[in-house]
Write a protein that holds these residues in place. Sequence first.
Motif, short mmCIF file in Angstrom:
data_model
loop_
_atom_site.label_atom_id
_atom_site.label_comp_id
_atom_site.label_asym_id
_atom_site.label_seq_id
_atom_site.Cartn_x
_atom_site.Cartn_y
_atom_site.Cartn_z
N ASN A 72 4.14 -21.30 -89.32
CA ASN A 72 3.70 -22.48 -88.55
C ASN A 72 4.41 -23.71 -89.09
O ASN A 72 4.83 -23.72 -90.24
CB ASN A 72 2.19 -22.66 -88.65
CG ASN A 72 1.43 -21.66 -87.80
OD1 ASN A 72 0.84 -20.72 -88.31
ND2 ASN A 72 1.45 -21.84 -86.49
N ARG A 73 4.49 -24.73 -88.23
CA ARG A 73 5.25 -25.92 -88.62
C ARG A 73 4.36 -27.06 -89.08
O ARG A 73 3.21 -27.19 -88.66
CB ARG A 73 6.08 -26.40 -87.41
CG ARG A 73 7.22 -25.46 -87.09
CD ARG A 73 8.16 -26.07 -86.08
NE ARG A 73 7.58 -26.14 -84.74
CZ ARG A 73 7.95 -27.03 -83.82
NH1 ARG A 73 8.84 -27.96 -84.09
NH2 ARG A 73 7.42 -27.00 -82.61
N ARG A 74 4.94 -27.92 -89.93
CA ARG A 74 4.31 -29.17 -90.35
C ARG A 74 5.39 -30.24 -90.43
O ARG A 74 6.58 -29.92 -90.48
CB ARG A 74 3.68 -29.03 -91.74
CG ARG A 74 2.55 -28.02 -91.86
CD ARG A 74 1.28 -28.47 -91.15
NE ARG A 74 0.15 -27.60 -91.46
CZ ARG A 74 -0.17 -26.51 -90.75
NH1 ARG A 74 0.54 -26.14 -89.70
NH2 ARG A 74 -1.24 -25.78 -91.10
N VAL A 75 4.95 -31.52 -90.50
CA VAL A 75 5.91 -32.60 -90.73
C VAL A 75 5.34 -33.51 -91.82
O VAL A 75 4.13 -33.82 -91.81
CB VAL A 75 6.26 -33.35 -89.41
CG1 VAL A 75 5.02 -33.94 -88.76
CG2 VAL A 75 7.31 -34.42 -89.64
N ALA A 130 -3.50 -31.70 -95.40
CA ALA A 130 -3.16 -32.15 -94.05
C ALA A 130 -2.81 -33.63 -94.01
O ALA A 130 -2.20 -34.10 -93.04
CB ALA A 130 -4.32 -31.84 -93.11
N ALA A 131 -3.19 -34.38 -95.06
CA ALA A 131 -2.83 -35.80 -95.07
C ALA A 131 -1.33 -35.95 -95.33
O ALA A 131 -0.68 -36.84 -94.76
CB ALA A 131 -3.63 -36.53 -96.15
N ALA A 132 -0.78 -35.09 -96.15
CA ALA A 132 0.66 -35.16 -96.46
C ALA A 132 1.50 -34.39 -95.44
O ALA A 132 2.64 -34.76 -95.16
CB ALA A 132 0.92 -34.60 -97.86
N PHE A 133 0.91 -33.31 -94.89
CA PHE A 133 1.67 -32.49 -93.94
C PHE A 133 0.92 -32.42 -92.61
O PHE A 133 -0.07 -31.70 -92.48
CB PHE A 133 1.90 -31.08 -94.51
CG PHE A 133 2.83 -31.09 -95.69
CD1 PHE A 133 4.20 -31.26 -95.50
CD2 PHE A 133 2.35 -30.94 -96.98
CE1 PHE A 133 5.06 -31.28 -96.59
CE2 PHE A 133 3.21 -30.97 -98.07
CZ PHE A 133 4.57 -31.13 -97.88
N SER A 134 1.42 -33.16 -91.63
CA SER A 134 0.78 -33.24 -90.33
C SER A 134 1.13 -32.03 -89.47
O SER A 134 2.22 -31.46 -89.58
CB SER A 134 1.25 -34.52 -89.63
OG SER A 134 0.96 -34.46 -88.25
N SER A 135 0.19 -31.66 -88.59
CA SER A 135 0.46 -30.57 -87.64
C SER A 135 1.00 -31.11 -86.31
O SER A 135 1.25 -30.36 -85.37
CB SER A 135 -0.83 -29.78 -87.38
OG SER A 135 -1.14 -29.01 -88.51
N ASN A 136 1.16 -32.41 -86.24
CA ASN A 136 1.63 -33.03 -84.99
C ASN A 136 3.16 -32.90 -84.92
O ASN A 136 3.89 -33.86 -85.16
CB ASN A 136 1.19 -34.49 -84.99
CG ASN A 136 1.51 -35.17 -83.67
OD1 ASN A 136 1.91 -34.52 -82.71
ND2 ASN A 136 1.36 -36.48 -83.64
N VAL A 137 3.60 -31.69 -84.58
CA VAL A 137 5.03 -31.39 -84.71
C VAL A 137 5.78 -31.33 -83.39
O VAL A 137 6.99 -31.18 -83.37
CB VAL A 137 5.23 -30.04 -85.45
CG1 VAL A 137 4.85 -30.16 -86.90
CG2 VAL A 137 4.44 -28.92 -84.78
N SER A 138 5.06 -31.38 -82.27
CA SER A 138 5.82 -31.28 -81.01
C SER A 138 5.35 -32.34 -80.03
O SER A 138 4.28 -32.93 -80.19
CB SER A 138 5.63 -29.89 -80.40
OG SER A 138 4.27 -29.67 -80.17
N ALA A 139 6.17 -32.58 -79.03
CA ALA A 139 5.87 -33.62 -78.06
C ALA A 139 4.59 -33.26 -77.30
O ALA A 139 3.81 -34.12 -76.90
CB ALA A 139 7.04 -33.75 -77.09
#
Length: 381
Positions: free
Chosen positions: A271-274, A51-60
Amino acid sequence: MGDPAEIDSDHNWKDQRSTYDALRARCAVAREDDRWVALRHAEVVAAATDAAAFSSNVSARRAIPNSLDGTQHATYRAVVDRYLTDERVAREEPRCRAHAAAIVDALPRGVTVKTIAHIGTPYAVRSQSTWLGWPADLEEELVAWIRDNHAATRSGDRQRTAEVAERFDQMIRALLETRRNTPTTDVTNELLNDTVEGRPLTTEEIVSILRNWTAGDLGSLATSVGVIVHFLATKPDIQREVRALVETGDRTALAAATEEILRIDDPFVSNRRVATRVVNLGGEQIAKGEGLLLNWTAANRDPLVFGDPDRYDPDSNADANLVFGIGPHVCPGRALTLMELRVMLEELMGRTNWIDPAPDRPAIRETPPVGGWARVPIVLR
Ligand code: HEM
């Protein structure tokens, strides 16, 4: 990822799993439009657990706990987990059973019935409404909402999806308003009085929590019933095996059967990640800020892990099963879902002698990106 509008020779929406299978055989991580898609099991697990490399904070829009990361996620996740303990799930079982029994008993025998419309959707809505303490007269609105939400997802139109999400929020806000005026003793009211970091949850936070328990998951439960019933109706040997498990009351094996069927045909696609920094994944370099889709459906059929992905083997495949995700965001609703699906199976098998696919109408696949089946016509014997 192939043309989602492909249809096969039966004028059926093409099974999107075959597109994923073919693509996954060529690459672990694929490029789709402006984002990446992880398809192989190892890469999906690697990204979901980092989760440190791929955040779940993907939408406004802030989604609790889905879009949170790190300690903030852990704080809110602890709140959510309190409502979904094994003990609480066990308490819900008799009510779910009563819904399942009533639904199955009301269905005609010997004629075509619609699995999702007549079994999955009413079961999902009624089970969730009694769990949350929502009035029965909300059923029609919730059923219409699931339909519109699926249609919006299929359309790929973000504006339309946002409008449907807003309609759901309004419905919940109105419900909370009546609750504040006339308190009751149920889960919704417990949330209204719950706290995080020593202060009451805000209305926005409660709406968001309830949205994530219901909005995505009402549909998933209904769709899962469709996948499981289709699987059993078209595979008589396994239906016989599952009927035997119901007869002997082997609950653990029934839950394992459910999870294995959903692995083979996982309706909860992705599911998405950034990426929070440059990351190497499956031989690709993902730049900071680029999006990544974790394709659970594809990873759950990876031959490197499962051999023949269509081979039904609950015991061997359980450990690597990704239907409920993995890592810090692993589904907190897994125990509730598996109980609800097991109870439905017990009542459906226990109250019928056999389930056949309908001879007059074919089953129809959902339109990608929605997974599973849109229609599963069956005949109960
Ligand atoms: C067939 C039914 C279901 C399936 C297949 C499913 C699957 C999943 C998966 C794969 C994730 C991981 C998401 C990610 O990593 O970004 C997830 C997360 C989540 N699920 Fe489920 N789910 C189901 C039912 C439910 C139910 C019934 C509830 C609640 C009552 C629920 C609540 C949640 C929540 C709140 C999260 C986010 C957890 C977090 O971010 O920490 N799910 N689910």
